[in-house]
Design an enzyme around this catalytic site. Structure first.
Site, PDB file in Angstrom:
ATOM      1  N   ASP A  42       0.848  -1.183   0.000  1.00 47.14           N
ATOM      2  CA  ASP A  42       0.000   0.000   0.000  1.00 47.14           C
ATOM      3  C   ASP A  42       0.891   1.243   0.000  1.00 47.14           C
ATOM      4  O   ASP A  42       1.917   1.269   0.706  1.00 47.14           O
ATOM      5  CB  ASP A  42      -0.894   0.014   1.255  1.00 47.14           C
ATOM      6  CG  ASP A  42      -1.632   1.340   1.381  1.00 47.14           C
ATOM      7  OD1 ASP A  42      -1.232   2.155   2.246  1.00 47.14           O
ATOM      8  OD2 ASP A  42      -2.543   1.593   0.571  1.00 47.14           O
ATOM      9  N   ASP A 136      -1.627  19.324 -11.299  1.00 41.84           N
ATOM     10  CA  ASP A 136      -0.955  19.260 -12.605  1.00 41.84           C
ATOM     11  C   ASP A 136       0.457  19.808 -12.531  1.00 41.84           C
ATOM     12  O   ASP A 136       0.671  21.012 -12.766  1.00 41.84           O
ATOM     13  CB  ASP A 136      -1.767  20.050 -13.646  1.00 41.84           C
ATOM     14  CG  ASP A 136      -1.156  19.953 -15.032  1.00 41.84           C
ATOM     15  OD1 ASP A 136      -1.461  20.827 -15.867  1.00 41.84           O
ATOM     16  OD2 ASP A 136      -0.358  19.022 -15.282  1.00 41.84           O
ATOM     17  N   GLU A 170       7.044  19.961 -19.850  1.00 41.00           N
ATOM     18  CA  GLU A 170       5.891  19.329 -20.526  1.00 41.00           C
ATOM     19  C   GLU A 170       4.909  20.397 -20.940  1.00 41.00           C
ATOM     20  O   GLU A 170       4.300  20.343 -22.000  1.00 41.00           O
ATOM     21  CB  GLU A 170       5.218  18.324 -19.588  1.00 41.00           C
ATOM     22  CG  GLU A 170       4.110  17.497 -20.237  1.00 41.00           C
ATOM     23  CD  GLU A 170       2.735  18.139 -20.195  1.00 41.00           C
ATOM     24  OE1 GLU A 170       2.566  19.135 -19.462  1.00 41.00           O
ATOM     25  OE2 GLU A 170       1.837  17.671 -20.909  1.00 41.00           O
ATOM     26  N   GLU A 171       4.754  21.402 -20.099  1.00 44.89           N
ATOM     27  CA  GLU A 171       3.735  22.441 -20.349  1.00 44.89           C
ATOM     28  C   GLU A 171       4.098  23.327 -21.550  1.00 44.89           C
ATOM     29  O   GLU A 171       3.247  24.048 -22.059  1.00 44.89           O
ATOM     30  CB  GLU A 171       3.546  23.307 -19.101  1.00 44.89           C
ATOM     31  CG  GLU A 171       3.056  22.553 -17.873  1.00 44.89           C
ATOM     32  CD  GLU A 171       1.599  22.079 -17.973  1.00 44.89           C
ATOM     33  OE1 GLU A 171       0.981  22.191 -19.036  1.00 44.89           O
ATOM     34  OE2 GLU A 171       1.090  21.579 -16.942  1.00 44.89           O
ATOM     35  N   ASP A 199      -0.154  11.932 -15.207  1.00 46.95           N
ATOM     36  CA  ASP A 199      -0.260  13.380 -15.333  1.00 46.95           C
ATOM     37  C   ASP A 199      -1.678  13.769 -14.930  1.00 46.95           C
ATOM     38  O   ASP A 199      -2.628  13.496 -15.648  1.00 46.95           O
ATOM     39  CB  ASP A 199       0.026  13.796 -16.787  1.00 46.95           C
ATOM     40  CG  ASP A 199      -0.010  15.292 -16.993  1.00 46.95           C
ATOM     41  OD1 ASP A 199       0.265  15.728 -18.138  1.00 46.95           O
ATOM     42  OD2 ASP A 199      -0.316  16.041 -16.045  1.00 46.95           O
ATOM     43  N   ASP A 301      -5.056   8.652  -3.443  1.00 45.77           N
ATOM     44  CA  ASP A 301      -4.696   7.396  -2.770  1.00 45.77           C
ATOM     45  C   ASP A 301      -4.890   6.213  -3.720  1.00 45.77           C
ATOM     46  O   ASP A 301      -3.988   5.397  -3.904  1.00 45.77           O
ATOM     47  CB  ASP A 301      -5.574   7.242  -1.525  1.00 45.77           C
ATOM     48  CG  ASP A 301      -5.112   6.084  -0.640  1.00 45.77           C
ATOM     49  OD1 ASP A 301      -5.874   5.702   0.262  1.00 45.77           O
ATOM     50  OD2 ASP A 301      -3.997   5.562  -0.849  1.00 45.77           O
ATOM     51  N   ASP A 305      -1.843   3.880  -5.307  1.00 52.79           N
ATOM     52  CA  ASP A 305      -1.813   2.415  -5.128  1.00 52.79           C
ATOM     53  C   ASP A 305      -1.855   1.703  -6.480  1.00 52.79           C
ATOM     54  O   ASP A 305      -1.232   0.652  -6.658  1.00 52.79           O
ATOM     55  CB  ASP A 305      -2.981   1.964  -4.251  1.00 52.79           C
ATOM     56  CG  ASP A 305      -2.842   2.429  -2.809  1.00 52.79           C
ATOM     57  OD1 ASP A 305      -3.872   2.566  -2.129  1.00 52.79           O
ATOM     58  OD2 ASP A 305      -1.694   2.674  -2.380  1.00 52.79           O
TER      59      ASP A 305
END
Ligand code: DTR
Ligand code: CA
Ligand code: ZN
Ligand code: ZN
Length: 316
Positions: A42, A136, A170-171, A199, A301, A305
């Site tokens: 986890d 982002d 990337e932007e 992303d 979360d 995972d």
């Protein structure tokens, strides 16, 4: 009887490598031995959020952003690199120039595994200049960082070689990841058995979208979410609008997850995912309000995972 992973035959590994180098997908190449795949741990979402808090502090201390060519981006990179160096990764910074400013990619290799079968995991670390870029793309950057740290904590020794990457610019048009792919030799490009992209994976009004580029990688994520009882949809807002695009263009199997940007959540989507219909998935997309309060903890979360699940499953 289930054999432990370490008992894979060399013949099976040879078949795996040959399959991958001729363009097979990850799943085709996986040796078919009857083995017990190790389960991923986890990923503590509190740890992921702690990284986001650090990235927020960095942005606040550097003009409110972590954009390419600005101090906040390099400070973000230094933060991530320090964590990985301390965890035993072999790290390298790749420099490039974009719009007259120096950009940086961070590449982190986990020692071990078959370097002819490289599973890559990446996220862009830069924000837009108008805000701190916590969803982002602090969300993807923090999730893969915590997954990399979990690999170290577990002392995980997968069959394939693991490589993590944090992309610059990337932007500005997927610049850093494209620079990386363009500067790979064809031999090294052929060794990448798959690239996983993350992303925007913590959007405040989240959807659960899975990239549908490579069937085997897509199945890994869809099966994971099915196990949680969470419905998924195919990602259509992007189609090439992130760092998986240069890898896909080079023939590398790609996949990833996305929780949505400026598109509006429909009533049907709200019925299955919760949240607010008629509202965009991320109202603070590319805005100054993309702060640590612009994150849905459940989505972050679940997706963190899912990153770990895919890393363990696809590198066995
Ligand atoms: N290009 C990303 C945001 C983005 C928009 N659509 C998609 C689809 C899949 C991944 C990412 C995205 C950015 O603005 O950084
Ligand atoms: Ca978790
Ligand atoms: Zn963006
Ligand atoms: Zn992004």
């Amino acid at each position: 009887m289930k054999l432990p992973v370490s008992w894979r035959t060399s013949a099976a590994a040879a078949v795996a490598t040959a399959t991958l180098l001729t363009g097979g997908s990850i799943a085709d190449a996986a040796p078919k031995a009857d083995v017990e795949a190790a389960a991923a741990p986890d990923i503590p979402v509190a740890n992921v959020k702690a990284h986001l808090t650090q990235l927020q502090s960095i942005a606040t201390a550097n003009g409110g952003n972590r954009a390419h060519g600005r101090p906040g981006y390099k400070a973000s990179l230094d933060y991530v690199k320090a964590k990985l160096d301390a965890a035993g990764y072999t790290t390298a910074i790749q420099q490039f120039t974009s719009s007259g400013r120096t950009g940086y990619n961070l590449i982190a290799d986990w020692p071990g595994g078959d370097t002819n079968q490289v599973v890559m995991v990446g996220s862009h670390l830069d924000s837009v200049s108008s805000g701190p870029g916590i969803n982002d793309n602090g969300s993807g950057s923090a999730a893969i960082l915590e997954t990399a740290l979990a690999v170290s904590r577990a002392g995980y020794q997968p069959t394939k070689h693991l490589r993590f990457a944090w992309w610059g610019a990337e932007e500005l048009g997927i610049v850093g990841s494209r620079y990386y792919v363009n500067n790979l030799s064809s031999a090294n490009r052929a060794k990448i058995s798959g690239y996983l992209n993350f992303d925007m994976i913590g959007s405040p009004n989240p959807g659960y979208f899975v990239y549908d580029d490579d069937p085997a990688i897509e199945k890994t994520f869809k099966d994971y979410y099915a196990g949680l009882g969470v419905a998924t949809e195919i990602e259509t807002e992007g189609d090439g609008r992130s760092d998986h695009a240069p890898f896909k263009s080079a023939g590398v199997p790609v996949g990833g997850l996305f929780t949505g940007a400026s598109r509006t959540k429909t009533a049907a989507q709200a019925a299955k995912w919760g949240g607010t219909s008629g509202q965009s998935f991320d109202r603070c997309y590319h805005s100054s309000c993309d702060t640590t309060s612009n994150i849905n903890d459940t989505a972050l979360d679940r997706n963190s995972d899912a990153v770990a699940h895919a890393v363990w499953e696809l590198s066995e």
